[in-house]
Design a protein around this motif. Sequence first.
Motif, PDB file in Angstrom:
ATOM      1  N   ASP A  92       0.835  -1.199   0.000  1.00  0.00           N
ATOM      2  CA  ASP A  92       0.000   0.000   0.000  1.00  0.00           C
ATOM      3  C   ASP A  92       0.873   1.253   0.000  1.00  0.00           C
ATOM      4  N   ALA A  93       0.804   2.014  -1.091  1.00  0.00           N
ATOM      5  CA  ALA A  93       1.615   3.233  -1.220  1.00  0.00           C
ATOM      6  C   ALA A  93       1.281   4.251  -0.132  1.00  0.00           C
ATOM      7  N   LEU A  94       0.031   4.261   0.344  1.00  0.00           N
ATOM      8  CA  LEU A  94      -0.331   5.190   1.417  1.00  0.00           C
ATOM      9  C   LEU A  94       0.373   4.819   2.718  1.00  0.00           C
ATOM     10  N   VAL A  95       0.434   3.547   3.025  1.00  0.00           N
ATOM     11  CA  VAL A  95       1.131   3.095   4.232  1.00  0.00           C
ATOM     12  C   VAL A  95       2.616   3.435   4.119  1.00  0.00           C
ATOM     13  N   LYS A  96       3.194   3.189   2.952  1.00  0.00           N
ATOM     14  CA  LYS A  96       4.608   3.515   2.746  1.00  0.00           C
ATOM     15  C   LYS A  96       4.845   5.008   2.991  1.00  0.00           C
ATOM     16  N   ALA A  97       3.975   5.854   2.466  1.00  0.00           N
ATOM     17  CA  ALA A  97       4.127   7.298   2.652  1.00  0.00           C
ATOM     18  C   ALA A  97       3.954   7.684   4.121  1.00  0.00           C
ATOM     19  N   LEU A  98       2.978   7.082   4.785  1.00  0.00           N
ATOM     20  CA  LEU A  98       2.766   7.379   6.202  1.00  0.00           C
ATOM     21  C   LEU A  98       3.973   6.972   7.048  1.00  0.00           C
TER      22      LEU A  98
END
Length: 187
Positions: A92-98
């Motif tokens: 999940d790119a959002l998790v990576k960014a977070l």
Amino acid sequence: MPRARQALLEAAHRALEERAWRSVRMADVAALAGVSRQTLYNAFGTKEGLAGALLRRSAADYLAGADRALTAPEPDRPAAVALWTVRAARQDALVKALLTGYWEDGLPRPDRRPGSRGRTGGKPPPTPEELLALVRERAAGVSPGAAARCEIAFRIALSCVIAPVPGDDAADSRALRLVREATRAVR
């Protein structure tokens, strides 16, 4: 409304997997969720409100996985947290960014301006530092002394997220070996 809200968040996440956030239209999200645009606006107020809720949900999903990892038996608990962190960021790119604080082009960004709670009243998602603190607190709650080992595991996992080792399975086993060696030294 909670069921519609979940469907809208899932639809927004699916839309984001297909195109950049700036190209995701509220009407498309509503259609994907099978609800009216008015329902979407009632639930989130604005596209920024939807983005904030989507980021908060990704953070909550990551933390729920960390909680599951913390149920692993000792001494594998820190390795389970590390493995979950690497896999969640990979999926999940959002998790990576977070987790990293690096927002790739095309992802919604958290609104951290003071007083920017929007119509939905939601607070910004946690920063990487706050996520680390939350994982550490959870680890300490599970087992005294586990917090330091889990923090080391978390930081090693983040290094694997930021600078991935080529090859999925090989990367996982190398990261796990590194975590086990590092946390063994802390005992």
